[in-house]
Design an enzyme around this catalytic site. Structure first.
Site, PDB file in Angstrom:
ATOM      1  N   GLY A 284       0.865  -1.139  -0.201  1.00  0.00           N
ATOM      2  CA  GLY A 284      -0.007   0.087  -0.139  1.00  0.00           C
ATOM      3  C   GLY A 284       0.874   1.275   0.050  1.00  0.00           C
TER       4      GLY A 284
ATOM      5  N   VAL B  36       8.185  -4.056  -0.044  1.00  0.00           N
ATOM      6  CA  VAL B  36       8.190  -5.273   0.758  1.00  0.00           C
ATOM      7  C   VAL B  36       9.361  -6.322   0.456  1.00  0.00           C
ATOM      8  CG1 VAL B  36       6.719  -7.343   1.726  1.00  0.00           C
ATOM      9  CG2 VAL B  36       5.817  -5.288   0.871  1.00  0.00           C
TER      10      VAL B  36
ATOM     11  N   ASP C 229     -10.078  -3.060  -0.878  1.00  0.00           N
ATOM     12  CA  ASP C 229      -8.983  -3.460  -2.101  1.00  0.00           C
ATOM     13  C   ASP C 229      -9.000  -5.053  -2.336  1.00  0.00           C
ATOM     14  OD1 ASP C 229      -7.640  -3.285  -4.364  1.00  0.00           O
ATOM     15  OD2 ASP C 229      -5.797  -2.724  -3.480  1.00  0.00           O
TER      16      ASP C 229
END
Length: 722
Positions: free
Chosen positions: A403, A407, A519
């Site tokens: 988001g 990562v 989402d």
């Protein structure tokens, strides 16, 4: 009289030679188109002036009063930078205009970049208007996003430099983007804001040069607006090693360094080495710098002498040392003083640095709510601990983007594997707000089918989030990678659908306060080592009270999965998640991507084609897997009808996630019971074949009391209970 003319002729020839030497174009080629410089590897007028066809630009010099350089057919070039590897261009905006009679014909923008070109991430999708939304996607359907602007009073855009959110909204573009489609629309046909501007606009704009007041859009009578955008380029998509292996095609000249880029655009560029300046793509384009003529930049306290790519500096007579650093009087005492002072300086610098870093870390810890969070059931990590776990965020540990950041996979000192979410280095205030938002959502979630937040690092300016590591990728990868065998059977697909529904039901009904995910898509459903589904990425989630409707300031989510009711009204509800989940079920059934047209129907999308198959009883023909028997087909038809209700255009007509989860759980339990019964019957059949053993058993127990009582099992009662 002849001598002055000879002098002038020599001066003229010398000037021309100097101009030729300073040209950034190939010999015999023009390096200007109007007022725009055209450095090699780019070229104009003759194809041989460019490195290849991708770098041959169109110089429109038919109108000598307005000569322009074009990228492609219709994008005027403002500038070309060899050092940055960029081309600055003007791109026409998408627009839709309205008059008293209603909407006029809209203009939607579509751009395709051929060859070694990509849109720079310095650009952002920008939307102007008081009742305007724009959707941005690529031609392959790999992404879709957009934003919406609403305002009750007409803003004064002439006084705005940035896109403040009133009358204007912006959203970033993804990396490695070479095709761009911009579709523009309006919720209410500009009926309430006609006095601001009869038109709405959408375009990509370079944030380095963006100034909202430059567009002067208030009361504009001209619908045609263009923006300054940046396109990145590389010489070739090869690595430096691959390019250097073929010397005849290697683009870098002498005295250059080759640099490989992999983030936004994969390929290599050339740069002049330190001590040289010029065009690195020409054979001798990098010229030596005379450092002695630039004393403000290159220090020398003695006699300076230029060398090829460098310079030397000798201290004056009676002094010694490196003239670039400084010259000292030859004295043992002064040498010791200098050494002592240097040692003290280094020690003080180290102490100041350590104290400053520690104070900064303590301040970040407090600013990020450390005093409150350290007493919660969440692990607090140090910045150094996570840097070591991810090998200092090495690119080999990169997993993807979430988001608000990237990562990385990491391994803690106790061998626990984690996923570390690190913020991007863009708008720190916005990123901090988004990270605090995600922490507030995820810290309240504890469910076996939701990715678990293990801890936080609060020592950085923006907190780092540490999640459990999920090893088997996303559901999206397994649905659309035909080599994957995980979803080969219907039972596996039904189980994943049930587990996802249970997670969403938990968020809607059991979490306090309830959570709308916002989402839901197959890319946000991860599979662990046992292929158990885990819902992830709460960057677009919101906390709500029971039955509350959230009015969104900008549309978030993924094109194809977005609730059409939310898209049109901006009202986000729990039923928006139900619609998105229904699209995931359609994806599991058909193997089709929600954002693209159905393979079996050129005119309709996946929803239309799916509903048509139900109506015409041809559901089996569009399934993405083999059906084992008619009982299994009955289950599939029940799930298909459930998915049909989930993707209903009206949120009021859709079921709740609790109803969906209960129905899928009932189907799974019934399916498992029927399988167990079938296995039991097969076992009994095998035992009957061993007649000798059976007779022996009966004989041996004839004189024993009855130990077995036959019981009947009511399958209808069982199925009703589950």
């Amino acid at each position: 009289m002849l001598l002055p003319w000879l002098v002038l002729l020599c001066i003229s020839q010398a000037t021309k030679a100097a101009m030729a030497d300073s040209s950034d174009a190939r010999p015999g080629c023009s390096d200007k188109c109007g007022n725009v410089s055209v450095p090699y590897p780019f070229g104009i007028r003759k194809a041989s002036c460019a490195m290849n066809n991708h770098f041959f630009m169109n110089c429109n010099d038919t109108n000598t009063s307005d000569i322009k350089l074009f990228f492609g057919d219709n994008m005027p070039i403002n500038s070309i930078s060899v050092e940055e590897g960029t081309v600055s261009v003007n791109i026409d905006a998408a627009y839709n205009c309205f008059n008293e009679n209603g909407p006029e014909q809209p203009f939607n923008q579509s751009i395709i970049l051929e060859g070694p070109y990509r849109f720079s991430q310095r650009n952002k999708l920008t939307v102007f208007g008081c009742d305007t939304f724009a959707l941005m996607s690529d031609s392959n359907g790999k992404f879709g996003t957009g934003c919406l602007t609403l305002c009750s009073d007409a803003p004064n855009m002439e006084q705005e430099k940035t896109c403040s959110g009133v009358g204007c909204c912006q959203t970033p573009i993804p990396h490695n983007l070479h095709t761009l489609n911009i579709d523009i629309g309006s919720l209410n046909d500009h009926k309430e804001v006609m006095d601001f501007n009869p038109c709405g606009y959408a375009f990509v704009a370079d944030q380095k040069t963006f100034n909202a007041s430059d567009y002067k859009l208030r009361d504009s009578s001209d619908a045609h607006v263009s923006s300054n955008a940046v396109i990145e380029w590389v010489v070739s998509n090869k690595t430096c090693e691959e390019a250097q292996a073929n010397s005849s095609r290697y683009a870098c000249g002498r005295h250059t360094n080759c640099t490989y880029y992999y983030e936004n655009i994969k390929g290599y560029r050339c740069l002049c080495k330190e001590g040289f300046r010029g065009n690195p793509y020409l054979p001798d384009g990098c010229k030596d710098i005379d450092e002695c003529k630039q004393p403000e930049r290159y220090k020398c306290e003695g006699r300076c002498k230029n060398t090829n790519g460098n310079y030397t500096c000798h201290c004056p007579v009676g002094m010694h040392g490196d003239g670039k650093v400084g010259c000292q009087i030859s004295s043992i005492t002064k040498i010791f003083k200098v050494i002592g002072a240097a040692i003290v300086f280094v020690i003080m610098s180290v102490l100041i640095f350590v104290l400053f870093k520690r104070r900064r870390m303590e301040k970040n810890f407090l600013d990020n709510g450390g005093k409150l969070l350290e007493h919660q059931r969440v692990r607090i990590f140090s910045e150094a601990e996570l840097a070591k776990a991810t090998n200092n965020y090495d690119k080999s540990r990169f997993l993807g983007e979430g988001g608000f950041g990237s990562v990385y996979r990491g391994t803690l000192a106790d061998n626990v594997e984690v996923a570390v979410k690190k913020p991007k280095g863009v708008d720190k205030a916005q990123v901090n707000e988004e990270s605090q938002h995600e922490i507030g959502i995820v810290s309240q979630v504890n469910h076996k089918n939701v990715v678990k937040l293990l801890g936080l690092c609060l020592e950085t300016k923006v907190p780092l989030l540490v999640y459990e590591f999920i090893s088997n990728g996303t559901l999206y990868q397994h649905v659309h990678d035909k080599k994957s065998h995980i979803l080969k059977t219907w039972k596996a697909r039904l189980r994943i659908a049930e587990e996802t529904a249970l997670a969403l039901n938990y968020l809607h009904s059991l979490a306090y306060p309830p959570i709308i995910h916002g989402d839901v898509k197959s890319m946000n459903i991860l599979l662990d080592e046992n292929y158990t589904a885990k819902v992830s990425d709460f960057g677009a989630s919101v906390l709500i009270s029971a039955d509350e409707v959230v009015i969104a300031t900008k549309i978030q989510g993924t094109f194809g999965y977005l609730d059409p009711e939310y898209l049109m009204t901006g009202n986000l509800t729990a039923k928006s998640d139900v619609y998105s989940f229904g699209m995931v079920v359609l994806e599991l059934l058909t193997g089709e991507k929600p954002s693209s047209k159905s393979r079996a129907s050129e005119k309709g999308n996946i929803v239309q084609h799916f509903l048509s198959s139900l109506e015409n009883s041809t559901l089996r023909q569009i399934l993405d897997f083999e059906v084992s028997d008619e009982e299994e087909m009955d289950e599939i038809e029940v799930v298909a009808e459930l998915a049909k209700r989930c993707v209903h255009s009206s949120g009021m007509r859709r079921p709740t996630m609790k109803e969906v989860a209960d129905e899928l759980s009932r189907l799974r339990k019934l399916s498992e019971y029927m399988s167990a019964q079938l296995n039991s019957e097969e076992t009994e059949h095998l035992l009957r074949e061993h007649s000798y053993s059976s007779q022996h058993f009966v004989t041996a127990n004839m004189n024993q009391p009855d130990t077995y009582t036959e019981k009947t099992f009511d399958i209808e009662s069982y199925s009703g209970s589950i």
